[in-house]
Design a protein around this motif. Structure first.
Motif, PDB file in Angstrom:
ATOM      1  N   SER A   1       3.392  -5.832  -1.107  1.00 20.78           N
ATOM      2  CA  SER A   1       4.150  -4.582  -0.956  1.00 20.78           C
ATOM      3  C   SER A   1       5.592  -4.708  -1.416  1.00 20.78           C
ATOM      4  O   SER A   1       6.321  -3.713  -1.459  1.00 20.78           O
ATOM      5  N   LEU A   2       6.025  -5.906  -1.806  1.00 19.22           N
ATOM      6  CA  LEU A   2       7.337  -6.087  -2.417  1.00 19.22           C
ATOM      7  C   LEU A   2       7.247  -6.043  -3.936  1.00 19.22           C
ATOM      8  O   LEU A   2       8.252  -6.258  -4.624  1.00 19.22           O
ATOM      9  N   THR A   3       6.070  -5.767  -4.453  1.00 19.10           N
ATOM     10  CA  THR A   3       5.896  -5.582  -5.892  1.00 19.10           C
ATOM     11  C   THR A   3       5.737  -4.092  -6.184  1.00 19.10           C
ATOM     12  O   THR A   3       5.316  -3.314  -5.310  1.00 19.10           O
ATOM     13  N   ASP A   4       6.064  -3.685  -7.395  1.00 17.63           N
ATOM     14  CA  ASP A   4       6.072  -2.260  -7.738  1.00 17.63           C
ATOM     15  C   ASP A   4       4.707  -1.612  -7.551  1.00 17.63           C
ATOM     16  O   ASP A   4       4.601  -0.483  -7.056  1.00 17.63           O
ATOM     17  N   ILE A   5       3.650  -2.310  -7.927  1.00 16.97           N
ATOM     18  CA  ILE A   5       2.316  -1.713  -7.901  1.00 16.97           C
ATOM     19  C   ILE A   5       1.890  -1.351  -6.487  1.00 16.97           C
ATOM     20  O   ILE A   5       1.261  -0.315  -6.245  1.00 16.97           O
ATOM     21  N   PHE A   6       2.248  -2.188  -5.528  1.00 18.69           N
ATOM     22  CA  PHE A   6       1.762  -2.015  -4.151  1.00 18.69           C
ATOM     23  C   PHE A   6       2.849  -1.560  -3.178  1.00 18.69           C
ATOM     24  O   PHE A   6       2.659  -1.632  -1.963  1.00 18.69           O
ATOM     25  N   ALA A   7       3.981  -1.074  -3.691  1.00 19.18           N
ATOM     26  CA  ALA A   7       5.143  -0.788  -2.845  1.00 19.18           C
ATOM     27  C   ALA A   7       4.840   0.189  -1.711  1.00 19.18           C
ATOM     28  O   ALA A   7       5.425   0.089  -0.627  1.00 19.18           O
ATOM     29  N   GLU A   8       3.916   1.124  -1.925  1.00 19.23           N
ATOM     30  CA  GLU A   8       3.588   2.114  -0.891  1.00 19.23           C
ATOM     31  C   GLU A   8       2.134   2.015  -0.437  1.00 19.23           C
ATOM     32  O   GLU A   8       1.625   2.941   0.197  1.00 19.23           O
ATOM     33  N   ASN A   9       1.495   0.914  -0.752  1.00 15.26           N
ATOM     34  CA  ASN A   9       0.111   0.703  -0.319  1.00 15.26           C
ATOM     35  C   ASN A   9       0.133   0.061   1.071  1.00 15.26           C
ATOM     36  O   ASN A   9       0.539  -1.090   1.231  1.00 15.26           O
TER      37      ASN A   9
END
Length: 552
Positions: A104-112
């Protein structure tokens, strides 16, 4: 030389820090910081038993809290800081990539939400917990639940299994999973690599089932039967867990600068919050420490050779055992209730809903914090005053405290709370009394279960926010148990326990027992049982047990 340490306690809603002098044992400064996203209600769905927390909440609140505490302590104290100790909620794991960075600290999973930390009280893995309970007991050559009883939806393997089964993208991207307490240590020391990072004996023993009897985690052949992904987690777990009293590494220079501490500051091992609270509460053999907050966690310790005098099978109906988890060289025993203060928080929300909705309809909705403060300052004192005056008759309602599942006896995450024996004459103080009594009865049932298994208690200590706020709850606890309840003079006993770990890990102190005696909280008040009320409450307790038996 007077050296100082910092203890940091990550709770469910906020992070707290204390700065403590290791010689005098005095708390020199403290600070608290709420998690900003959590405060907004993000990533939590109580109706689905889903509670997630974003790592940025932890990072931002930790930075603000610790730097504020250091600033309040003053520059002279800051220069003498030698160590930082950390405790967190648990089991609160997160999916990480190969470098140990939460997805969740990466762009792809930021709001997952599936890529965020799965908070301890998240029960979305109830089905997986049931499956793992059967698997751990029967699928291998040994019973991996020998020391834990029933596997819980709140624990490590169940949460991982649930997420990787429901979110293919997270499953594909997650190299492995790490506990919040381990990740914070890795973040500060610069070692978040899964194969080499520090692992807490507390987290590993109580939630991941690490034990010397089987030389580590459950066998990967057994875990593979649940899902082949779990086998990868065991292979990537890395180093064996260690107690919280060890030095896990030196703080990174950039973190030292952000917090305002020397770059020589040592980071000790980590623990779960309630276990650090037991240390901050002065735990030793034959003492039951009850940490009473949103949930209740009750702890004691025994020497390994004392297990021969304990009925472990009976004990595991009420709690679990883990090596080196509270005091190094001891067996830590943990049990508790999935909801304690949360029961009263739920009742507050129930009572305030009409007022909040009315204001919304009128176009001037109050801030939630203002409403909460108003309830706390005005409504609940009246409720408590009226409830204290009630006669203990059979006309009172009776309730079960399983509002967030049952941990004892024989854990059941799907269990739900009950309010029974209500009628047209039942009023709000009576319902409030029943809810308080359900929480206290649950705690008493746990104590009785531990004593029946062969554990003896000379003292009961209560720590956390509730013991110092509610004389009503504490007196009821003493009256029902028929035992004195000691209340300690420090609100932040968990952070204080983390500071004691830091004092040991940094080398400021060498003798843990002496350090606990010097730095732990002291008794400021004792509630003594009233014999008349003890008799009447035991009759009410029989009603509680009958309702529990009916609903079990």
């Amino acid at each position: 030389m007077d050296r100082c340490v910092i203890g940091v306690d990550f709770g469910s809603d906020s992070v707290r820090a204390v700065v403590v002098n290791t010689v005098s044992g005095r708390v020199l400064a403290s600070a608290t910081s709420m998690y900003p996203r959590w405060k907004e209600g993000k990533y939590q769905h109580p109706e689905k038993a889903v509670f997630r927390q974003h790592p940025l909440d932890y990072i931002e609140s930790f930075t603000a809290c610790v730097s504020e505490a250091v600033k309040l302590a003053g520059s002279e104290v800051a220069e003498r800081i030698a160590g930082i100790g950390i405790d967190t909620t648990g089991s609160t794991p997160v999916a990480v990539n190969r470098a140990g960075i939460p997805l969740s600290l990466t762009d792809i999973f930021a709001e997952n939400e599936n890529a965020m930390f799965v908070l301890w009280k998240d029960h979305s893995a109830a089905r997986e917990a049931e499956e793992l309970t059967e698997l751990f007991r029967t699928a291998g050559k040994r019973n991996y639940l020998k020391y834990m009883g029933t596997y819980s939806a709140e624990w490590y393997w169940a949460k991982i299994l649930h997420i990787v089964r429901t979110d293919q993208a997270v499953r594909d991207a997650a190299y492995t999973w790490v506990e919040h307490c381990d990740w914070m240590v890795g973040l500060l020391t610069g070692n978040t690599h899964p194969e080499t990072m520090y692992h807490s004996a507390c987290a590993a023993g109580f939630k991941a089932l690490w034990h010397s009897d089987w030389n580590g985690l459950p066998d990967k052949e057994v875990l593979r039967k649940a899902d082949e992904y779990l086998e990868k987690v065991t292979e990537r777990y890395g180093s064996a867990p260690r107690p919280a009293t060890v030095c896990a590494g030196k703080i990174l220079p950039e973190w030292a600068a952000r917090l305002g501490v020397p770059d020589s500051t040592e980071i000790s091992g980590s623990s779960f919050d309630a276990h650090a609270g037991a240390i901050g509460g002065g735990i030793s053999e034959n003492i039951l420490v009850c940490t009473l907050g949103t949930s209740a966690v009750d702890m004691t310790v025994v020497k390994p050779d004392e297990l021969r005098n304990i009925n472990v099978k009976m004990l595991t109906r009420f709690g679990g055992l883990a090596e080196d988890s509270i005091l190094p060289g001891y067996i830590g025993i943990e049990t508790g209730q999935a909801a304690f203060g949360d029961i009263f928080a739920w009742f507050r929300r129930l009572l305030s809903w009409p007022l909040q909705r009315l204001e919304e309809e009128m176009g001037s909705a109050p801030q939630e914090r203002e409403m909460w403060f108003w309830m706390e300052e005005h409504i609940f004192p009246i409720l408590q005053r009226e409830a204290e005056c009630l006669e203990h008759t059979e006309t009172l309602p009776v309730a079960l405290d399983w509002i967030n599942g049952r941990r004892y006896p024989d854990a059941d995450d799907a269990a739900r709370g009950v309010i029974a024996d209500i009628g047209l004459g039942t009023n709000a103080p009576q319902v409030y009394w029943a809810l308080v009594f359900s929480a206290v009865s649950g705690l008493n049932r746990i104590r009785e279960g531990l004593e029946q298994s062969g554990i003896r208690f000379d003292k009961v200590k209560a720590v956390g926010g509730i013991p110092r706020k509610s004389s009503f709850i504490m007196q009821m606890m003493a009256d029902l148990m028929g035992k004195p309840i000691e209340i300690l003079n420090e609100n932040q006993t968990c952070a204080l326990g983390a500071a004691i770990y830091a004092a040991m890990g940094s080398g400021c102190c060498q003798d843990l027992n002496k350090t606990i005696s010097n730095m732990s909280a002291k008794v400021e008040k004792c509630y003594y049982p009233n014999e008349d009320r003890h008799a009447s409450l035991r009759r009410q307790y029989a009603r509680y047990l009958a309702l529990a038996e009916e609903r079990q």
